[in-house]
Design a protein around this motif. Structure first.
Motif, PDB file in Angstrom:
ATOM      1  N   UNK A  57      13.855 -18.448   2.516  1.00 55.22           N
ATOM      2  CA  UNK A  57      13.144 -18.085   1.283  1.00 55.22           C
ATOM      3  C   UNK A  57      12.430 -16.748   1.440  1.00 55.22           C
ATOM      4  N   UNK A  58      11.994 -16.478   2.657  1.00 56.65           N
ATOM      5  CA  UNK A  58      11.427 -15.153   2.969  1.00 56.65           C
ATOM      6  C   UNK A  58      12.065 -14.736   4.280  1.00 56.65           C
ATOM      7  N   UNK A  59      12.484 -13.497   4.393  1.00 55.38           N
ATOM      8  CA  UNK A  59      13.135 -13.040   5.622  1.00 55.38           C
ATOM      9  C   UNK A  59      12.197 -13.216   6.817  1.00 55.38           C
ATOM     10  N   UNK A  60      12.658 -13.976   7.824  1.00 57.24           N
ATOM     11  CA  UNK A  60      11.849 -14.194   9.029  1.00 57.24           C
ATOM     12  C   UNK A  60      10.592 -14.995   8.772  1.00 57.24           C
ATOM     13  N   UNK A  61      10.505 -15.644   7.589  1.00 57.14           N
ATOM     14  CA  UNK A  61       9.324 -16.461   7.282  1.00 57.14           C
ATOM     15  C   UNK A  61       8.198 -15.681   6.643  1.00 57.14           C
ATOM     16  N   UNK A  62       8.208 -14.330   6.786  1.00 55.14           N
ATOM     17  CA  UNK A  62       7.085 -13.572   6.200  1.00 55.14           C
ATOM     18  C   UNK A  62       7.538 -12.410   5.324  1.00 55.14           C
ATOM     19  N   UNK A  63       8.857 -12.133   5.276  1.00 56.97           N
ATOM     20  CA  UNK A  63       9.350 -11.065   4.413  1.00 56.97           C
ATOM     21  C   UNK A  63       9.036  -9.669   4.905  1.00 56.97           C
ATOM     22  N   UNK A  64       8.713  -9.539   6.196  1.00 54.68           N
ATOM     23  CA  UNK A  64       8.332  -8.234   6.749  1.00 54.68           C
ATOM     24  C   UNK A  64       9.522  -7.636   7.495  1.00 54.68           C
ATOM     25  N   UNK A  65       9.743  -6.336   7.332  1.00 51.85           N
ATOM     26  CA  UNK A  65      10.798  -5.641   8.064  1.00 51.85           C
ATOM     27  C   UNK A  65      10.447  -5.647   9.559  1.00 51.85           C
ATOM     28  N   UNK A  66      11.425  -5.975  10.394  1.00 54.07           N
ATOM     29  CA  UNK A  66      11.160  -6.086  11.845  1.00 54.07           C
ATOM     30  C   UNK A  66      10.638  -4.789  12.449  1.00 54.07           C
ATOM     31  N   UNK A  67      10.999  -3.654  11.837  1.00 48.89           N
ATOM     32  CA  UNK A  67      10.565  -2.348  12.356  1.00 48.89           C
ATOM     33  C   UNK A  67       9.050  -2.200  12.241  1.00 48.89           C
ATOM     34  N   UNK A  68       8.462  -2.868  11.256  1.00 52.28           N
ATOM     35  CA  UNK A  68       7.035  -2.662  10.957  1.00 52.28           C
ATOM     36  C   UNK A  68       6.126  -3.633  11.699  1.00 52.28           C
ATOM     37  N   UNK A  69       6.692  -4.384  12.635  1.00 51.82           N
ATOM     38  CA  UNK A  69       5.875  -5.396  13.318  1.00 51.82           C
ATOM     39  C   UNK A  69       5.332  -4.836  14.622  1.00 51.82           C
ATOM     40  N   UNK A  70       4.059  -5.101  14.885  1.00 51.27           N
ATOM     41  CA  UNK A  70       3.416  -4.585  16.101  1.00 51.27           C
ATOM     42  C   UNK A  70       2.729  -5.727  16.851  1.00 51.27           C
ATOM     43  N   UNK A  71       2.516  -5.507  18.136  1.00 53.86           N
ATOM     44  CA  UNK A  71       1.749  -6.480  18.926  1.00 53.86           C
ATOM     45  C   UNK A  71       0.282  -6.258  18.622  1.00 53.86           C
ATOM     46  N   UNK A  72      -0.421  -7.333  18.290  1.00 61.32           N
ATOM     47  CA  UNK A  72      -1.840  -7.192  17.969  1.00 61.32           C
ATOM     48  C   UNK A  72      -2.656  -8.161  18.810  1.00 61.32           C
ATOM     49  N   UNK A  73      -3.810  -7.727  19.311  1.00 60.44           N
ATOM     50  CA  UNK A  73      -4.664  -8.669  20.053  1.00 60.44           C
ATOM     51  C   UNK A  73      -5.308  -9.659  19.087  1.00 60.44           C
ATOM     52  N   UNK A  74      -5.295 -10.930  19.466  1.00 59.25           N
ATOM     53  CA  UNK A  74      -5.969 -11.961  18.656  1.00 59.25           C
ATOM     54  C   UNK A  74      -6.468 -13.016  19.638  1.00 59.25           C
ATOM     55  N   UNK A  75      -7.754 -12.896  19.999  1.00 54.36           N
ATOM     56  CA  UNK A  75      -8.309 -13.764  21.058  1.00 54.36           C
ATOM     57  C   UNK A  75      -8.767 -15.126  20.549  1.00 54.36           C
ATOM     58  N   UNK A  76      -8.568 -15.402  19.264  1.00 55.65           N
ATOM     59  CA  UNK A  76      -9.143 -16.610  18.666  1.00 55.65           C
ATOM     60  C   UNK A  76      -8.712 -17.886  19.401  1.00 55.65           C
ATOM     61  N   UNK A  77      -7.436 -17.948  19.834  1.00 52.10           N
ATOM     62  CA  UNK A  77      -6.923 -19.159  20.480  1.00 52.10           C
ATOM     63  C   UNK A  77      -7.652 -19.527  21.760  1.00 52.10           C
ATOM     64  N   UNK A  78      -8.104 -18.505  22.529  1.00 45.17           N
ATOM     65  CA  UNK A  78      -8.749 -18.797  23.817  1.00 45.17           C
ATOM     66  C   UNK A  78     -10.276 -18.803  23.709  1.00 45.17           C
ATOM     67  N   UNK A  79     -10.808 -18.645  22.482  1.00 46.97           N
ATOM     68  CA  UNK A  79     -12.277 -18.626  22.322  1.00 46.97           C
ATOM     69  C   UNK A  79     -12.839 -20.043  22.275  1.00 46.97           C
ATOM     70  N   UNK A  80     -13.987 -20.226  22.907  1.00 47.54           N
ATOM     71  CA  UNK A  80     -14.648 -21.534  22.844  1.00 47.54           C
ATOM     72  C   UNK A  80     -15.552 -21.557  21.608  1.00 47.54           C
ATOM     73  N   UNK A  81     -16.101 -22.725  21.332  1.00 52.01           N
ATOM     74  CA  UNK A  81     -17.013 -22.880  20.182  1.00 52.01           C
ATOM     75  C   UNK A  81     -18.190 -21.908  20.307  1.00 52.01           C
ATOM     76  N   UNK A  82     -18.697 -21.779  21.524  1.00 56.64           N
ATOM     77  CA  UNK A  82     -19.856 -20.906  21.765  1.00 56.64           C
ATOM     78  C   UNK A  82     -19.517 -19.444  21.432  1.00 56.64           C
ATOM     79  N   UNK A  83     -18.321 -19.006  21.866  1.00 62.45           N
ATOM     80  CA  UNK A  83     -17.889 -17.636  21.587  1.00 62.45           C
ATOM     81  C   UNK A  83     -17.753 -17.390  20.092  1.00 62.45           C
ATOM     82  N   UNK A  84     -17.167 -18.375  19.390  1.00 59.08           N
ATOM     83  CA  UNK A  84     -16.948 -18.189  17.946  1.00 59.08           C
ATOM     84  C   UNK A  84     -18.286 -18.066  17.225  1.00 59.08           C
ATOM     85  N   UNK A  85     -19.241 -18.938  17.579  1.00 60.87           N
ATOM     86  CA  UNK A  85     -20.559 -18.850  16.915  1.00 60.87           C
ATOM     87  C   UNK A  85     -21.275 -17.549  17.288  1.00 60.87           C
TER      88      UNK A  85
END
Length: 651
Positions: A57-85
């Motif tokens: 329904x959308x190319x690759x699930x998000x409709x984004x051209x593969x050329x325009x995709x970049x690696x981005x840091x996202x530390x949310x997964x390894x953050x504890x409750x204390x870090x988030x607050x």
């Protein structure tokens, strides 16, 4: 000299390997391209084949051209409750010194939303793997840093406005389905970050959102993009880099698992009997950290036959077992003790042939789940053997543990039947799951589990069991096995147990495991996998799969078995709708892809109408315009020549 010799051996193997592999990987690439050549993006953003069936329904699930995709840091997964607050939680007092506008009693801080986001990120996107990077369009960190307002002390941006604008942005039709991008937006633009950390003003915040929107729209894939061929090439190219024989850690199931090019061939043909089928069994979190528990579970799961616990088997002809002249003098005590408690009191109608097993004490001790009465019961319950009697020595004695097995008079007819009985006897299963062979415990440190103490996901040491052979259904009902995380490398088994959606995920993981050294973008990989799974059953990437698929007759004939395909099409009056790439190229026409995806229509109402005089006047105007353009062109050329002369002189 010996090292030199072995090095020469290794070098020769490498050369032959490369020569053999090039033909394989070339054929893989051709199969991929011919299967996916017609998949393209339509104007409504869907990916479709020649007949207009929707693959995605959308190319690759998000409709984004593969050329325009970049690696981005996202530390949310390894953050504890204390870090988030700490990083996102903010009270009225925190904002009071920075915001010049009036803010309410409880300004929104998006902490609850971010906690839900973390859950989704770890479970659905990272699948419990420890990662702090995502692939997405619009590099948020870089963009946000560009807008950082270093000199401002106060700002007119309020938390309510930030939250409202982010929510509004995430509800826009273009971004609505892309949940990963929502997480990125909340993570990088949460009120505390936008107001206290970046000190953005209202205008700057609006401009930043406009910039994000512009970049996101620019990253959309274009209609007419031939995403199938792109995907096929992007998978085929790294396949050529894979070494055919990859050697891995010895002594585990992973060591003899099929890898590299042979595994890709196996997955593309979706083989019904893979070379090395295996399961990975995850244990319940309460026991997964204990090696002893893992070993105990291993003993319970792995198949144990009488052969595994037997030291020796001997066959004797013993016509007088109860008298003192028995052939095996060692067994006299056992037989005498048995005779005292026997109901038959020695009046037997058994065959004179006996089978004498000597059991291995060490093996019995190692497999705690097995005891002698159990072995006796299993032997007597084996209908094929037709055992008359089974006598064993006392297990508490320090001597050997012996089992004497006698058969009915009609069971043993000749020496050959004795061999047959011996084989059947030794293959009697005592414990274990059907279809499962050896089991190896393996320590895992990468996967994340939720830890109540820190209020977050931390990578925990746990033990999993690598199992030779597959039987997902029976394994998942064993106590303390985690049925939600245990999986198989046999795609057909996963399909039968869990259905097509899980088979799709399993195929993706199996392919990505082969490409650990090479990076293949998710868009291309999922394009192939959706092609294989979209009909609701699994389609192989070869001529058999192509015949099930809806490719045109000409496209099929250009792949393999040309005459057969064309004969069959003629017999059953099949037709080709001429929308495919191959069909159009065969007929020397422009295929409907890329810029050929667009038709230019002429609006005849806008063409000059009327009599000849008017049309000649129109022609005269056109000629005058052309003459003027030509004149200007000549003038420009003359000026250019002068300029060149000046430059040459100066030089």
């Amino acid at each position: 000299p010996s090292e030199f010799f072995f090095h020469a051996m290794g070098g020769r193997e490498g050369l032959i390997d490369t020569a053999v592999k090039t033909s394989d990987s070339g054929y893989i690439q051709r199969k991929l391209v011919k299967t996916m050549e017609d998949l393209h993006v339509e104007y409504d953003g869907t990916v479709r084949n020649v007949n207009g069936s929707i693959i995605q329904f959308k190319y690759g699930g998000d409709g984004i051209d593969s050329v325009c995709i970049e690696v981005q840091p996202l530390e949310l997964g390894v953050m504890t409750m204390e870090h988030i607050y700490r990083d996102f939680g903010a009270s009225k007092a925190d904002f009071a010194g920075v915001v010049s506008e009036d803010i309410g009693e409880n300004p929104p801080d998006l902490v609850d939303e971010l906690l839900k986001d973390r859950e989704m990120l770890v479970k659905d996107i990272f699948r419990y793997n420890k990662k702090s990077e995502v692939y997405a369009p619009v590099h948020m960190k870089r963009l946000v840093e560009k807008y950082r307002n270093t000199f401002a002390t106060k700002t007119n941006l309020t938390p309510e406005y930030v939250v409202a604008e982010i929510s509004k942005f995430c509800e826009e039709p273009l971004v609505k389905h892309n949940h990963l991008f929502h997480i990125l937006m909340r993570f990088y633009l949460a009120p505390k970050k936008s107001i206290i950390d970046l000190r953005l003003s209202k205008d700057m915040f609006d401009e930043l959102l406009r910039d994000i929107r512009f970049k996101y729209v620019k990253a959309q894939v274009h209609a007419g993009e031939m995403v199938g061929t792109l995907g096929a090439q992007s998978i085929g190219e790294p396949t050529t880099q894979l070494t055919l024989n990859t050697f891995h850690s010895a002594g585990t199931v992973k060591a003899n698992a099929t890898q590299g090019v042979p595994r890709i061939v196996e997955l593309l043909s979706v083989s019904h009997n893979p070379k090395n089928p295996g399961n990975v069994v995850y244990l319940h979190p309460s026991i997964s950290g204990s090696q002893d528990a893992a070993i105990a579970k291993m003993k319970e799961i792995q198949k144990t036959t009488i052969r595994d616990i037997t030291k020796s088997v001997r066959i004797y002809y013993d016509p007088n077992p109860m008298s003192s002249d028995t052939v095996v003098q060692e067994d006299r005590d056992i037989l005498l003790t048995y005779e005292k408690f026997s109901v038959t009191q020695g009046n037997t109608c058994a065959s004179p042939w006996i089978m004498r097993l000597e059991l291995d004490r060490m093996e019995l001790a190692a497999r705690e789940v097995i005891d002698i009465p159990m072995i006796q019961t299993r032997i007597q319950n084996n209908k094929v053997l037709r055992v008359f009697d089974c006598v064993h020595s006392d297990t508490n004695t320090p001597d050997k543990i012996v089992m004497r097995i006698t058969f009915g008079t009609d069971t043993v007819k000749n020496a050959l039947s004795l061999r047959f009985i011996e084989d059947k006897l030794l293959d009697t299963v005592l414990t274990g799951v059907d279809g499962i062979g050896r089991v190896y415990p393996r320590e895992l440190n990468k996967e994340m589990l939720y830890d109540e103490k820190v209020g977050g996901y931390v990578s925990t040491k746990q033990y999993v069991l690598d199992v030779e052979g597959t039987n997902l259904l029976d394994l998942s009902v064993i106590p303390n096995v985690d049925p939600y995380r245990s999986f198989s490398n046999d795609v057909h088994e996963i399909m039968e147990v869990f259905g097509i959606e899980t088979a799709r995920v399993a195929l993706f993981q199996e392919f990505m495991e082969v490409f650990t050294a090479e990076y293949v973008n998710y868009h291309h990989m999922i394009m192939l996998i959706d092609t294989m799974t979209f009909p609701g059953y699994i389609v192989s990437v070869d001529r058999f799969g192509m015949s099930k698929n809806e490719n045109g007759v000409l496209a099929k004939s250009s792949f393999e078995e040309t005459s057969k395909v064309l004969f069959n099409a003629a017999i059953s009056a099949d037709f080709d709708n001429m929308r495919g790439v191959s069909a159009n190229i065969m007929f020397g026409q422009k295929p409907p892809c890329g810029t050929g995806f667009v038709d230019i229509l002429i609006d005849e109402s806008k063409l000059p109408e009327g009599n000849e005089e008017e049309s000649s006047a129109f022609s005269a105007d056109l000629a005058a315009a052309n003459a003027h353009v030509e004149q200007e062109q000549q003038k420009d050329d003359a000026q250019g020549a002068c300029r060149m002369e000046d430059i040459m002189m100066a030089w």
